[in-house]
Design a protein around this motif. Structure first.
Motif, mmCIF file in Angstrom:
data_model
loop_
_atom_site.group_PDB
_atom_site.id
_atom_site.type_symbol
_atom_site.label_atom_id
_atom_site.label_comp_id
_atom_site.label_asym_id
_atom_site.label_seq_id
_atom_site.Cartn_x
_atom_site.Cartn_y
_atom_site.Cartn_z
ATOM 1 N N MET A 91 0.944 38.315 16.376
ATOM 2 C CA MET A 91 -0.371 38.061 15.792
ATOM 3 C C MET A 91 -1.010 36.830 16.425
ATOM 4 S SD MET A 91 0.313 38.806 11.736
ATOM 5 C CE MET A 91 -1.316 38.195 11.277
ATOM 6 N N LEU A 92 -0.212 35.822 16.700
ATOM 7 C CA LEU A 92 -0.711 34.582 17.289
ATOM 8 C C LEU A 92 -1.250 34.819 18.699
ATOM 9 C CD1 LEU A 92 -1.008 31.537 16.779
ATOM 10 C CD2 LEU A 92 1.270 31.227 17.745
ATOM 11 N N GLN A 93 -0.631 35.776 19.399
ATOM 12 C CA GLN A 93 -1.065 36.118 20.750
ATOM 13 C C GLN A 93 -2.235 37.097 20.757
ATOM 14 O OE1 GLN A 93 0.277 34.684 23.589
ATOM 15 N NE2 GLN A 93 1.291 33.395 22.071
ATOM 16 N N GLY A 94 -2.659 37.515 19.549
ATOM 17 C CA GLY A 94 -3.768 38.458 19.457
ATOM 18 C C GLY A 94 -3.364 39.874 19.747
ATOM 19 N N ASN A 96 -2.718 43.003 18.368
ATOM 20 C CA ASN A 96 -2.870 43.843 17.184
ATOM 21 C C ASN A 96 -2.658 45.287 17.583
ATOM 22 O OD1 ASN A 96 -3.947 45.438 15.027
ATOM 23 N ND2 ASN A 96 -4.989 43.591 14.294
ATOM 24 N N ASN A 182 -10.665 37.453 13.599
ATOM 25 C CA ASN A 182 -9.723 37.279 14.708
ATOM 26 C C ASN A 182 -9.100 35.891 14.670
ATOM 27 O OD1 ASN A 182 -8.437 38.063 17.208
ATOM 28 N ND2 ASN A 182 -9.870 36.678 18.232
ATOM 29 N N VAL A 183 -9.918 34.887 14.342
ATOM 30 C CA VAL A 183 -9.401 33.520 14.199
ATOM 31 C C VAL A 183 -8.420 33.444 13.042
ATOM 32 C CG1 VAL A 183 -10.009 31.130 13.681
ATOM 33 C CG2 VAL A 183 -11.468 32.484 15.191
ATOM 34 N N THR A 185 -6.667 35.886 11.845
ATOM 35 C CA THR A 185 -5.463 36.612 12.231
ATOM 36 C C THR A 185 -4.509 35.720 13.021
ATOM 37 O OG1 THR A 185 -6.653 38.723 12.310
ATOM 38 C CG2 THR A 185 -4.573 38.599 13.520
ATOM 39 N N ARG A 186 -5.066 34.956 13.951
ATOM 40 C CA ARG A 186 -4.231 34.059 14.753
ATOM 41 C C ARG A 186 -3.654 32.922 13.896
ATOM 42 N NH1 ARG A 186 -4.976 34.585 20.438
ATOM 43 N NH2 ARG A 186 -6.482 36.226 20.924
ATOM 44 N N GLY A 189 -0.963 34.349 11.930
ATOM 45 C CA GLY A 189 0.189 34.578 12.800
ATOM 46 C C GLY A 189 1.031 33.324 12.924
#
Length: 213
Positions: A91-94, A96, A182-183, A185-186, A189
C-alpha cells in the motif's frame, strides 16, 4: 446481575480498544479504493462476519484449538505481523491490486479479488488479530456460560459498529476525491506496516520469554 453488566462493559471496551474500528476505517478505505460501492459493502460485511466467527470459535474453544495443533499465541503474532507488514508495504508503494486488475481481469474476477481482502488482511489479522483472539479467550475463561455468551455478544455488537463505520466511510471517498484518497492509502500503508512490525516485535519478545526464561 450488576457483576454481569460490569463484565459486559469491560469486555466491550477491551475489544473496542484492541480492534479500534475507528482507526481501521481508513485502512478499509485504502484497501477497497479500487472497488465499487456494492463490492465495498460486501467486503465490509464479509470481513466483520468472518472476524466474528473466528473470535467466537476461539472464545468457546480457543485453548483446545491451540493445544490440538500445537499453536502458540506468539507464533500467531509473528505470522500475522509479517503478513500485515507485507500488505502495508504494498500500500505504501501505491500497489493497489484492484487498480491494476481493471486492465487484465473481468468484472467477476475483480470482484472476487476484492472480496478476498475481506478474509486477509481485514478479517484476519486486522479485525480478529492475535490481540483480539487472546482477549476473547481471556474474557471467556473467567467464568462459565454467561461470561462466554457476554464475550460473544459484545464482539458481535462491535462488529456491527465496525460494519457501519466501514460502509459510511464510502462517503469520504466521494468527498475527498482520488488524489486525496491515494495519499490516505499510502499513509494507511505506513500505519499498517508499523502495526505489523509491532505485532512482530511482540511475538518475538513473547517467543524469547517463553523459550529462554
Amino acid at each position: 446481575m450488576k457483576e454481569l453488566i460490569l463484565h459486559a462493559v469491560t469486555v466491550f471496551m477491551g475489544f473496542f480498544a484492541i480492534m479500534n474500528p475507528i482507526a481501521n476505517t481508513p485502512i478499509f478505505l485504502g484497501l477497497t479504493s479500487g472497488a465499487d460501492h456494492a463490492t465495498a459493502k460486501s467486503v465490509a460485511l464479509r470481513s466483520v462476519f468472518i472476524a466474528f466467527i473466528i473470535v467466537t470459535i476461539f472464545a468457546i474453544s480457543g485453548k483446545i484449538i491451540f493445544d490440538l495443533f500445537g499453536i502458540t499465541l506468539y507464533a500467531l503474532r509473528i505470522t500475522g505481523g509479517i503478513l500485515v507488514i507485507m500488505i502495508g508495504f504494498n500500500m505504501l508503494q501505491g500497489k493497489n491490486e484492484h487498480t491494476h486488475a481493471n486492465k487484465r481481469m473481468s468484472a467477476l474476477e475483480q470482484k472476487q479479488a476484492a472480496l478476498g481482502i475481506a478474509v486477509s488482511p481485514l478479517a484476519m489479522p486486522i479485525l480478529a488479530g492475535p490481540g483480539t483472539i487472546a482477549t476473547a479467550m481471556n474474557f471467556a475463561a473467567v467464568g462459565g456460560y454467561y461470561e462466554v455468551s457476554i464475550t460473544v455478544l459484545a464482539f458481535a455488537l462491535l462488529c456491527g459498529i465496525t460494519y457501519l463505520l466501514f460502509v459510511s466511510g464510502e462517503a469520504l471517498v466521494k468527498a475527498l476525491g482520488a488524489s486525496v484518497l491515494n495519499v490516505i492509502t499510502r499513509m494507511m500503508g505506513l500505519i499498517l506496516a508499523v502495526i505489523g512490525m509491532q505485532m512482530l516485535i511482540e511475538g518475538i519478545h513473547q517467543a524469547y520469554s517463553a523459550l529462554f526464561n
